[in-house]
Structure formats: structure tokens, C-alpha cells
Design a protein around this motif. Structure first.
Motif, PDB file in Angstrom:
ATOM      1  N   THR A 128       0.830  -1.195   0.000  1.00  0.00           N
ATOM      2  CA  THR A 128       0.000   0.000   0.000  1.00  0.00           C
ATOM      3  C   THR A 128       0.866   1.248   0.000  1.00  0.00           C
ATOM      4  OG1 THR A 128      -1.654   1.243   1.265  1.00  0.00           O
ATOM      5  CG2 THR A 128      -0.143  -0.127   2.517  1.00  0.00           C
ATOM      6  N   ASP A 129       0.333   2.329  -0.553  1.00  0.00           N
ATOM      7  CA  ASP A 129       1.113   3.558  -0.667  1.00  0.00           C
ATOM      8  C   ASP A 129       1.069   4.413   0.590  1.00  0.00           C
ATOM      9  OD1 ASP A 129      -1.522   4.189  -1.023  1.00  0.00           O
ATOM     10  OD2 ASP A 129      -1.295   5.008  -3.043  1.00  0.00           O
ATOM     11  N   SER A 130       0.454   3.916   1.652  1.00  0.00           N
ATOM     12  CA  SER A 130       0.537   4.609   2.945  1.00  0.00           C
ATOM     13  C   SER A 130       0.227   3.636   4.072  1.00  0.00           C
ATOM     14  CB  SER A 130      -0.445   5.784   3.025  1.00  0.00           C
ATOM     15  OG  SER A 130      -0.411   6.365   4.323  1.00  0.00           O
ATOM     16  N   GLN A 131       1.061   3.664   5.093  1.00  0.00           N
ATOM     17  CA  GLN A 131       0.846   2.832   6.271  1.00  0.00           C
ATOM     18  C   GLN A 131      -0.469   3.175   6.968  1.00  0.00           C
ATOM     19  OE1 GLN A 131       2.629   0.305   7.205  1.00  0.00           O
ATOM     20  NE2 GLN A 131       1.749  -0.120   9.234  1.00  0.00           N
ATOM     21  N   ALA A 132      -1.016   4.346   6.685  1.00  0.00           N
ATOM     22  CA  ALA A 132      -2.290   4.741   7.297  1.00  0.00           C
ATOM     23  C   ALA A 132      -3.399   3.759   6.941  1.00  0.00           C
ATOM     24  CB  ALA A 132      -2.676   6.155   6.855  1.00  0.00           C
ATOM     25  N   TRP A 133      -3.357   3.184   5.741  1.00  0.00           N
ATOM     26  CA  TRP A 133      -4.369   2.194   5.366  1.00  0.00           C
ATOM     27  C   TRP A 133      -4.204   0.912   6.178  1.00  0.00           C
ATOM     28  CZ3 TRP A 133      -8.196   4.206   2.813  1.00  0.00           C
ATOM     29  CH2 TRP A 133      -7.978   5.256   1.921  1.00  0.00           C
ATOM     30  N   ILE A 134      -2.957   0.537   6.467  1.00  0.00           N
ATOM     31  CA  ILE A 134      -2.706  -0.620   7.324  1.00  0.00           C
ATOM     32  C   ILE A 134      -3.284  -0.359   8.718  1.00  0.00           C
ATOM     33  CG2 ILE A 134      -0.939  -2.083   8.360  1.00  0.00           C
ATOM     34  CD1 ILE A 134      -1.005  -2.443   5.391  1.00  0.00           C
ATOM     35  N   ASP A 135      -3.055   0.852   9.226  1.00  0.00           N
ATOM     36  CA  ASP A 135      -3.597   1.228  10.529  1.00  0.00           C
ATOM     37  C   ASP A 135      -5.124   1.153  10.523  1.00  0.00           C
ATOM     38  OD1 ASP A 135      -1.048   1.734  11.480  1.00  0.00           O
ATOM     39  OD2 ASP A 135      -1.109   3.850  10.931  1.00  0.00           O
ATOM     40  N   TRP A 136      -5.710   1.582   9.411  1.00  0.00           N
ATOM     41  CA  TRP A 136      -7.175   1.569   9.310  1.00  0.00           C
ATOM     42  C   TRP A 136      -7.698   0.132   9.351  1.00  0.00           C
ATOM     43  CZ3 TRP A 136     -11.391   4.362   9.754  1.00  0.00           C
ATOM     44  CH2 TRP A 136     -12.584   3.870   9.220  1.00  0.00           C
TER      45      TRP A 136
END
Length: 556
Positions: A128-136
Motif C-alpha cells: 500500500t502507498d501509505s501505512q495509514a491504510w494498514i492502521d485503518w
């Protein structure tokens, strides 16, 4: 017209370019022909040697890696390079197949039911292009164990505001201290600047920019900043992503990009300038002071999803190790990924991501909600919680804005031929309709319960079909099911069939509809969770105060 020049509107793919181009050198034709012949011969020889060395032929076990569009090209190149090195797991020749899936689509699929018709094969790993999606995705109890502890870090991109150079100069943002986010929002409120924001729920550039704009400087969210950010977008414009924003403006009657601040990632600014032909007044990247949260691209094996076998996990893990190699990192750097600033990468937690998205959703969207109340004796614990279910509906309706829509169904064995009945039509909550809804709730409370089992599964699928046909564009379309049960001894579908049917229906909708299940007393939380998450919804334990609006909003 763009800056006085007629042009055809192009489609702007703001993904990374696989390689950075170099300057052209004048070469004589005979030299070029000789060089091509040598290269072709070398390639054929190298290919033959590789084939002899590998000995795999077509017998290669490949696992799927879901990758965001900005990473898919580079990862596909690296997958081919890795496979040419003849990797093996337990003696089997292995490889990976890269499937392009947007981060927002992948996050919805992983938090609900992965739909192979629309999202391709269930992935073994996710880039993914941002770890924020993993956090989500990892923020719920069900999905918390999906990922390996340590992701492979691929690089990062920086969120910026893309502003026309002339506009930035007029605001004093060139050659001095960068503006703060408060300065940016002040300029938008004064009409000196129009915010053009990508949606945080459908784009990485929108999500990461919002997290910076509304941060409180201590890893949390500033509610007043969120409110101001929302007001700036309301006064400006928004779209699914930066690409769509640019296309819509260039196709409009006033296609100028001056006077606007686009929420983008750093590498996208150059792409917009190139594709839109902005030589005279190019967009320049502005990084507001305090923007410490960057879009960190990561690769993680999904070994906790239930569909990843140990063998598949080994293949994906070995590819991840290759991505950490010097040659892979060089390739990724060529795709415009920068080295990661560890301090910035860790500045916001997964809880903060959820909090910010919930707040954003609460500001931006109306609700289109159908309340479906279990009135069977089995689904109300013999009547003990029947009043609490209706109180919950009443309290939630009272909190809904007048621009939202609501309707009411009740279900039980023998209610009608379908075992459910509509008591209040789905309608906007004007004063008259709100009064009609209150009367329907009150009248339902005066009626006797339906004796016997709960036709839960059929009621839910019928309600979902109804809402899919009555979904409102731009609203949160939700079926709220309230029960003290969780099983169905009346209608024919099993829990597995119900979940599969809901997941298939959810994956085919152009306008999303989610199910929220609210469990009372000793409700079957496992079944209700499965039903909800098949549609990217949530299971909620009935709150003591009777309202569930905040939890519904928190779905994002």
C-alpha cells in the motif's frame, strides 16, 4: 482554454513513472543499428542461459500481491526480476503476481469480504502507498492480527499542496517561511484560495493530507481544525482523488488551475504539470509547516486472514526479503519513492487515523438509514429487551439531521408472507416525516411480539436488497439491524449462505450500502459480526444510553 491556449483534455494518471527519463543524445543511425543487434543477441543469450539455469519452465507457484496503482508498475518489474533469479520455497519454483488494487478498495475488501469479481484473487500480501491504510484495516478486533509485525518499508511520499506559482507568490508563500495549516485555512476562509481536496476515504493523497491538516501536534486530532478543514472543502471542491479533480476542472467552463490548492503527493505535482501543459504558470509543491506525517509505502504479508496457507506465506515473505535488497531499493527510488523519515512515520497512531476518518464522515455526509427491528420472542429475549430496541431507534432518529433519510421495518415469524413489514417509508426527516417515524415507533411498542423464532437472515438480505435499490449518492447508506438473537430458525438461508449473498451483493454496487448489527442481551455476536462485515459494516453492542449514531458514523 488553459492560460489562453486551446487544448484537448487528457486523462491524468497520477501514478509513479517506472523510470525517470534521461536526456537524449544524438547517435548516428549505423551506430544505433549495430547497438540494437548486439543487445538483441545478448538478450537472447541471457534468456537461454536463464531458462537452462532455472529449469522451471511453466511449473512456477505464484502468489498474488495486491498493490496500489502508484506501486504496481515498479513491483511488477521487481517480481519479474526476482523470478529470473530462480527463487524456491521447499524445493518448488515460486514467484508473485502483482494485482493493481487501490488502497481504499483493498482496505474495504480486507475489513469486509474480499470480492474476487471486482478485486481479483485474494492477496497473500499487500503493498500500500501509505501505512495509514494498514492502521485503518488493523483497527478492529477481527482484523488486528492480519499483518506480520514488521512491514517491509518501500519508501515514502510527502503530502503537499499543489498551488500555481503565481498564486503562491501572491500569498507570500514563496521564498520565505512556509505557511502553517492555520494560514492555509485562513486564506480559504477569506476567499484568497480555493481548496481542492481529494476524498480521504478513497485516496491516499486525501487521507494523509487530512491527517496533517487536522493534527493537534501531539499525535491526536484537533476538532476545531477538522471543522475548519471541512468548511474549506465545502466552500471549495472535492473529488475521489487528485486525478479526478484535475480532470473535472480542465473539462469545465473555467479550466484554470490558478487560485486553487490541490491536496496531492509530491510526485503528483510534476505529473500534473506535464500532462496539463502548465509551462507558463506551473503548480509548485507547498508543504505547510507542521506536516510531519508522510505517506509511507509498505509491503506486508497477510498471514492472519484465514486464506493464507503457510506455503503461500513463505513465498510472500521471501519476496518481501527481496524488496529489502539494495537492487530492489534502487528500483523503488527510481519510481520516485524517498527514504523514510522514521520520526514522521511514527507520528500518528492507528487510533488517530480512525478518529480522523470518523470525524470527517460526520462532517461530510448525510445518513440514509433503514432500521430493521427484531420483534420475535426469540429475537427480543422473550420481550425483555423489546423496549430497549425501540428506544435505541427513537434516540438515533432524534439525532439525525433533517437532510438525512430514515425508514422502519419490523420482522418476526408471521409478520407477513415475507416475515417482515414496513412501518415507516424511507423518507427525508422533515418535521412531518420525523413525526410519522415517531408515531410508527410508538405504535410498534404497543403491538404484541411475534411468537416464535426470528427470521433474521431473510430479513437482513431483503432489507439489503431494498436499500441497494434506494441508495442515495453521496450519503452513508446503512441498514441497522437490532436484535437480541443472531440465528434464524424460520427462513431457509444458513449463516454461511447469508454472508456469501451479502458479500456478492456488496461487491456489485456502484453506491455502497453497509449493514450495522446492534446486539442486545445475549445476542450471537459472532454471527452478527459476520453479517455486518460482509458489507464493510460493523457489529455494535447496544449502548446503555440508547443511541448508536456515533458508532454508525464511525464506520467511515
Amino acid at each position: 482554454m488553459v492560460f489562453g491556449t486551446a487544448r484537448a483534455v487528457k486523462s491524468h494518471r497520477l501514478g509513479r513513472r517506472r523510470k525517470k527519463g534521461g536526456s537524449r543524445l544524438p547517435i548516428a543511425p549505423w551506430i544505433m543499428i549495430t547497438l540494437v543487434c548486439v543487445l538483441v543477441a545478448s538478450a537472447l543469450t541471457a534468456g537461454f542461459v536463464t531458462l537452462i539455469r532455472s529449469g522451471c519452465g511453466s511449473d512456477v507457484w505464484r502468489v498474488t500481491v495486491a498493490a496500489s496503482p502508484s506501486l504496481a508498475g515498479a513491483l511488477d518489474d521487481l517480481a519479474r526480476e526476482w523470478e529470473s533469479q530462480d527463487p524456491k520455497v521447499d524445493g518448488q519454483c515460486v514467484g508473485v503476481s502483482v494485482s493493481e488494487v487501490s488502497s481504499s478498495d483493498a482496505s474495504r475488501g480486507l475489513t469486509g469480504q474480499w470480492n474476487e469479481k471486482t478485486l481479483d484473487t485474494e492477496p497473500i500480501a499487500w503493498a500500500t502507498d501509505s501505512q495509514a491504510w494498514i492502521d485503518w484495516v488493523g483497527g478492529s478486533e477481527v482484523t488486528a492480527g492480519y499483518f506480520q509485525a514488521d512491514p517491509v518499508v518501500l519508501g515514502e511520499s510527502k503530502p503537499v499542496l499543489a498551488v500555481a506559482e503565481s498564486t503562491a507568490e501572491s500569498l507570500g508563500w514563496v521564498g520565505g517561511e512556509p505557511p502553517s495549516w492555520s494560514d492555509v485555512l485562513d486564506a480559504a476562509a477569506a476567499g484568497d484560495l480555493t481548496m481542492a481536496a481529494a476524498n480521504p476515504r478513497t485516496s491516499t493523497e486525501g487521507l494523509v493530507t487530512m491527517l496533517n491538516a487536522v493534527g493537534d501536534g501531539e499525535g491526536g486530532i484537533d476538532p476545531s481544525a477538522m471543522s475548519r478543514f471541512g468548511e474549506a472543502i465545502d466552500a471549495g471542491m472535492s473529488a475521489e482523488n487528485a486525478e479526478t479533480l484535475v480532470d473535472e476542472i480542465l473539462a469545465s467552463e473555467d479550466p484554470a488551475l490558478t487560485g486553487k490548492a490541490f491536496t496531492t503527493l509530491d510526485f503528483q505535482v510534476e505529473d500534473i504539470n506535464l500532462d496539463a501543459g502548465l509551462e507558463e504558470d506551473p503548480l509548485i509543491p507547498i508543504t505547510p509547516a507542521g506536516s510531519g506525517f508522510n505517506a509511507v509505502s509498505t509491503y506486508q504479508v497477510l498471514d492472519g486472514t484465514g486464506w493464507v496457507s503457510p506455503g503461500d506465506g513463505k513465498v510472500a515473505t521471501q519476496f518481501g526479503a527481496f524488496l529489502e535488497s539494495a537492487e530492489a531499493q534502487e528500483e523503488l527510488a527510481g519510481a520516485d519513492l524517498s527514504p523514510v523519515d522514521d520520526a514522521a512515520a511514527a507520528s500518528i497512531s492507528g487510533e488517530t487515523v480512525h478518529e480522523a476518518v470518523r470525524a470527517w464522515q460526520a462532517l461530510r455526509r448525510d445518513l440514509n438509514v433503514l432500521f430493521v427491528v427484531d420483534r420475535s420472542t426469540d429475537g427480543t429475549a422473550g420481550g425483555d429487551v423489546a423496549g430497549a430496541e425501540l428506544a435505541t431507534v427513537a434516540a438515533t432518529v432524534e439525532q439525525l439531521a433533517s437532510t438525512s433519510q430514515a425508514g422502519l421495518w419490523a420482522f418476526g415469524d408471521g409478520a407477513t408472507e415475507d416475515n417482515w413489514e414496513s412501518l415507516a417509508p424511507l423518507a427525508e426527516l422533515s418535521d412531518d416525516n420525523r413525526s410519522e417515524m415517531a408515531s410508527a415507533i410508538s405504535n410498534l411498542g404497543d403491538q404484541a411480539l411475534y411468537e416464535g423464532g426470528s427470521p433474521l437472515f431473510k430479513a437482513v438480505t431483503d432489507a439489503y436488497t431494498f436499500m441497494a435499490e434506494h441508495a442515495v449518492e453521496g450519503a452513508d447508506n446503512v441498514v441497522v439491524v437490532l436484535t437480541a438473537g443472531g440465528t434464524d430458525s424460520v427462513s431457509s438461508p444458513s449463516i454461511d449462505e447469508t454472508v456469501d449473498d451479502l458479500a456478492d451483493a456488496s461487491g456489485s454496487l456502484s453506491e455502497p450500502v453497509s449493514v450495522v448489527t446492534v446486539g442486545f442481551d445475549a445476542a450471537d455476536a459472532d454471527n452478527l459480526t459476520r453479517i455486518a462485515e460482509a458489507t464493510q459494516g460493523w457489529y455494535i453492542e447496544a449502548p446503555a444510553d440508547g443511541g448508536v449514531l456515533d458508532q454508525i458514523r464511525s464506520m467511515g
